[in-house]
Design a protein around this motif. Sequence first.
Motif, PDB file in Angstrom:
ATOM      1  N   ALA A  34      -9.073 -10.037   2.301  1.00 49.85           N
ATOM      2  CA  ALA A  34      -8.367  -8.902   1.702  1.00 49.85           C
ATOM      3  C   ALA A  34      -8.378  -7.715   2.664  1.00 49.85           C
ATOM      4  CB  ALA A  34      -9.049  -8.516   0.387  1.00 49.85           C
ATOM      5  N   ASP A  35      -7.263  -7.008   2.750  1.00 53.47           N
ATOM      6  CA  ASP A  35      -7.154  -5.894   3.699  1.00 53.47           C
ATOM      7  C   ASP A  35      -6.741  -4.567   3.055  1.00 53.47           C
ATOM      8  OD1 ASP A  35      -7.819  -7.157   6.096  1.00 53.47           O
ATOM      9  OD2 ASP A  35      -5.805  -8.006   6.295  1.00 53.47           O
ATOM     10  N   MET A  36      -6.196  -4.657   1.848  1.00 54.75           N
ATOM     11  CA  MET A  36      -5.642  -3.462   1.203  1.00 54.75           C
ATOM     12  C   MET A  36      -6.633  -2.295   1.155  1.00 54.75           C
ATOM     13  SD  MET A  36      -3.026  -2.344  -0.650  1.00 54.75           S
ATOM     14  CE  MET A  36      -2.203  -3.496  -1.711  1.00 54.75           C
ATOM     15  N   HIS A  37      -7.916  -2.620   0.972  1.00 58.61           N
ATOM     16  CA  HIS A  37      -8.911  -1.546   0.831  1.00 58.61           C
ATOM     17  C   HIS A  37      -9.010  -0.688   2.099  1.00 58.61           C
ATOM     18  CE1 HIS A  37     -11.096  -4.925   2.619  1.00 58.61           C
ATOM     19  NE2 HIS A  37     -11.910  -4.046   3.138  1.00 58.61           N
ATOM     20  N   LEU A  38      -8.600  -1.251   3.239  1.00 63.24           N
ATOM     21  CA  LEU A  38      -8.671  -0.485   4.483  1.00 63.24           C
ATOM     22  C   LEU A  38      -7.675   0.674   4.456  1.00 63.24           C
ATOM     23  CD1 LEU A  38      -8.895  -3.491   6.959  1.00 63.24           C
ATOM     24  CD2 LEU A  38     -10.771  -1.997   6.247  1.00 63.24           C
ATOM     25  N   LEU A  39      -6.597   0.520   3.701  1.00 63.12           N
ATOM     26  CA  LEU A  39      -5.604   1.589   3.616  1.00 63.12           C
ATOM     27  C   LEU A  39      -5.809   2.475   2.389  1.00 63.12           C
ATOM     28  CD1 LEU A  39      -2.326  -0.300   4.642  1.00 63.12           C
ATOM     29  CD2 LEU A  39      -3.763   1.191   6.047  1.00 63.12           C
ATOM     30  N   MET A  40      -6.288   1.885   1.291  1.00 66.34           N
ATOM     31  CA  MET A  40      -6.364   2.650   0.046  1.00 66.34           C
ATOM     32  C   MET A  40      -7.737   3.287  -0.175  1.00 66.34           C
ATOM     33  SD  MET A  40      -3.311   2.434  -0.771  1.00 66.34           S
ATOM     34  CE  MET A  40      -3.436   3.434  -2.247  1.00 66.34           C
ATOM     35  N   LYS A  41      -8.717   2.895   0.624  1.00 64.11           N
ATOM     36  CA  LYS A  41     -10.064   3.466   0.556  1.00 64.11           C
ATOM     37  C   LYS A  41     -10.593   3.568  -0.872  1.00 64.11           C
ATOM     38  CE  LYS A  41      -9.891   4.666   5.077  1.00 64.11           C
ATOM     39  NZ  LYS A  41      -8.599   5.143   5.460  1.00 64.11           N
ATOM     40  N   PRO A  42     -10.676   2.479  -1.571  1.00 64.38           N
ATOM     41  CA  PRO A  42     -11.206   2.510  -2.944  1.00 64.38           C
ATOM     42  C   PRO A  42     -12.696   2.863  -2.928  1.00 64.38           C
ATOM     43  CG  PRO A  42     -10.967   0.251  -2.195  1.00 64.38           C
ATOM     44  CD  PRO A  42     -10.366   1.110  -1.131  1.00 64.38           C
ATOM     45  N   ASP A  43     -13.191   3.381  -4.071  1.00 66.75           N
ATOM     46  CA  ASP A  43     -14.591   3.840  -4.085  1.00 66.75           C
ATOM     47  C   ASP A  43     -15.584   2.760  -4.562  1.00 66.75           C
ATOM     48  OD1 ASP A  43     -14.001   3.676  -6.753  1.00 66.75           O
ATOM     49  OD2 ASP A  43     -14.232   5.818  -7.171  1.00 66.75           O
ATOM     50  N   PHE A  44     -15.126   1.568  -4.860  1.00 70.60           N
ATOM     51  CA  PHE A  44     -15.997   0.463  -5.299  1.00 70.60           C
ATOM     52  C   PHE A  44     -16.922   0.912  -6.446  1.00 70.60           C
ATOM     53  CE2 PHE A  44     -14.639  -0.660  -1.080  1.00 70.60           C
ATOM     54  CZ  PHE A  44     -14.582  -2.041  -1.029  1.00 70.60           C
ATOM     55  N   ALA A  45     -16.360   1.704  -7.367  1.00 68.45           N
ATOM     56  CA  ALA A  45     -17.187   2.306  -8.418  1.00 68.45           C
ATOM     57  C   ALA A  45     -17.839   1.256  -9.307  1.00 68.45           C
ATOM     58  CB  ALA A  45     -16.340   3.266  -9.254  1.00 68.45           C
ATOM     59  N   ALA A 104       0.835  -1.204   0.000  1.00 68.13           N
ATOM     60  CA  ALA A 104       0.000   0.000   0.000  1.00 68.13           C
ATOM     61  C   ALA A 104       0.871   1.255   0.000  1.00 68.13           C
ATOM     62  CB  ALA A 104      -0.938  -0.011   1.208  1.00 68.13           C
ATOM     63  N   ALA A 105       1.976   1.205   0.738  1.00 61.41           N
ATOM     64  CA  ALA A 105       2.888   2.351   0.755  1.00 61.41           C
ATOM     65  C   ALA A 105       3.473   2.591  -0.642  1.00 61.41           C
ATOM     66  CB  ALA A 105       4.008   2.113   1.772  1.00 61.41           C
ATOM     67  N   PHE A 106       3.850   1.514  -1.319  1.00 65.25           N
ATOM     68  CA  PHE A 106       4.324   1.640  -2.708  1.00 65.25           C
ATOM     69  C   PHE A 106       3.245   2.282  -3.581  1.00 65.25           C
ATOM     70  CE2 PHE A 106       7.347  -2.301  -2.470  1.00 65.25           C
ATOM     71  CZ  PHE A 106       8.314  -1.526  -1.862  1.00 65.25           C
TER      72      PHE A 106
END
Lengths: 288, 291
Positions: B40-51, B20-22
Motif C-alpha cells: 500500500a502506498d496511499m498513506h505516503l501521500l495522505m499522511k494518515p494518523d493511524f489513530a 489521492a488527488a481526488f
Amino acid sequence: MKISIASGKGGTGKTTLSTNLSAYLTEKSTVVLADLDVEEPNSGLFIQGKLVNTEDKYKMIPEWKEEACTLCGLCQEVCNFNAVIRLGTQIMVFPQLCHSCYACSELCQSSSLPMISQKIGQISHYKRGKLDFVESRLDVGEEQAVPLISQTIKYIDQHFSQTRFKIFDAPPGTSCPVIEATKDSDFIILVTEPTPFGLHDLKLAVETMRSLNKAFAVVINRYGIGNDEVLEYCQNEKKRLLAKIPNSRRIAELYSRGELVFNQIPEMAQALKDIEDYLLKLSAKVLS
Amino acid sequence: MKEIVVISGKGGTGKTSITAAFAVLAGSDIVLADCDVDAADMHLLMKPDFAQKETFYSGETARIIQNNCTSCGKCLEVCRFNAISIIHDQYIVNPLSCEGCGYCARVCPTETIVNEIPKIGEWYISKTRTQGTMVHAKLNIGADNSGKLVAKVKNEARQITENLGKEIILIDGSPGIGCPVVSSLSGASFVVLVTEPTVSGLHDLIRVCQLIKNFNLPAGCMINKSDINPQKSKEIMAFLNENNIPLITELPYNEQFSAAMTMGKTIVEIEDKQLSELIAKAWNTITNKYV
C-alpha cells in the motif's frame, strides 16, 4: 540458474528489464524468459516470437456425483475455503474458492466427489531468435494465480534443464503470487524507481526476499526523477546496486509501442552489460 | 451510499496518485479506503494518523507439535502443497507454502497437528492530513492475499461512511485481475479505470474490462500520459467506444507526478496547474455525471 525479476510496486519496469535483459543475454548464453505475472502477462507484447507450443493448464476441483452420496455433510465440514456446501439435498461446489487440497474428495466415504480438471489458464512457448519465451496467462474470472505459476515453473524445469539463464518476470507485490514465483530462484533482481512509492515498496520487497533467504540486488529504473533516497538506502543498507537505467521519455515511447529498447538506447545496453557481467560471475559460482 | 473504485490492471499507471488527488479535492466529504493492501502506498501521500489500529487474523496455518509426532508420514502424504518436509528427522510445516486446508490435521492419528489462525496484517482508521477519514491496511509479507483483508477494509469504510452520514466511499483498488481486485470491486457503484497508452496498458485494460463486464459494473476511463503514444491513445479510445465505456479525461505525460510525490503532495497541490485543473474536472464529472 534461475533469476527472478521482482518489485514491490507495479509499473517500475519489471517487464522492461526482463524482456531487454533476456534478449541481451542470448548473445552469449542460452536463455529462457518466463512471464509469471499471470494476471497481467505483458512480456509477450515485447518478445513477439514464433509460437512453438501451447498447453492449457488446469486445476483439480471436486465434482459431485449424486448417486452414492449419503449427504452426510463431511465434505462441507472439511473444506476450509467454503468451496463445498450442502444445500438441502444437494452438494454445491464453488470452483473459484477451491484450493485443490483433495480433502473433501479423499475423505468422502461414498466417493461422491471425484476430482476433475478445470482449465485456469494457458502456457504458450515462443521462440524469438535464440531466445525461448514462455508466457503464462490466467483466464479472466479465475482468482488464484499461484497454481498456474507453480505449473509454469514445472514446465520450465522440464524443458530447460540445460539452459544457463532462466529469467522469471514475477508478479508485483509481496504476497503469495510473488512468493511462488521467487521461492525456487537462485537470485532476485529487485526493480524500483527513485520515488517515495518506489522506496517504500522496495523496502517491502527486500523484507520479502529476506524472509525467503534469497540473495538479491537492486536496479533503479527511471533514474533522475524523484530524489536520491533509494540510492542512499542502497548505500546505507549495503544493498548491491546492479545498474541505474536513466529516466527518458524516449524509453517510455519505445516501451509504449512494444519495442525492445537496448539496441536504440546506449545507456540501457550499458546497464544490461553491467548486469550480465555480474550474472555471468554469479552463474559460474552457482554452477561450480 | 456510493462506492467509487479506482483500478488499473497494470501497475504504475498513476492510479494511487490520481486517487489521492481526488481525496484531497473531496476533503471530508468522502471516506477514503485504500484496498491496495499489498504494498500500500496511499498513506505516503495522505499522511494518515493511524489513530485506530487493529490486528487482522485470517485463514489457517498448520503447526506440528513435535513431542507427540510419531513420524507416521500421513501429513506429508496428503499435503498437496509441498508444505511439509522432513528436516533432521522432524516433520516441519513451511508456513509460506501451507494453504491452510487443514487436511493434514484431520488425518493425523495422534492429533499432533494444530491449525493456527495467522496474523496476516493490520488495518487502521485514520484522519488524513486533509481532515478526511481513511481506512487502510498493511498486509504482512508473504501473506495469503485472499482478498479477506480487502473486504475488511471495505466493510469498515462502509460502516464509517454510514455513521458519519457521508455519501461517497472512494476506493483505491488493487492491480491485476485476481482475488484482491475482485474483492475491491464487490459492491462498486462506479469503476474508474486508469490506463496509459502503451501496449501493456491497453492489454491490461482489456482484461480488467472483461472482469468488470462479468460483474456488470458501470465504468469510465482516464488515460494518463496520453501524449506518450497518441496512436495507442486512439486505440484505447476506440476500444472504450466499442465497449460503451466513457472517456473521463486524458492527462498528458508530466513529470510533476513524481515531483509532487517526492514532496509528499498530490498533483492538485503543486504550482503546475495543468494537471490539477484536469483532475478537478474529472472528479466533478465522476461525482456529478456518473455517481
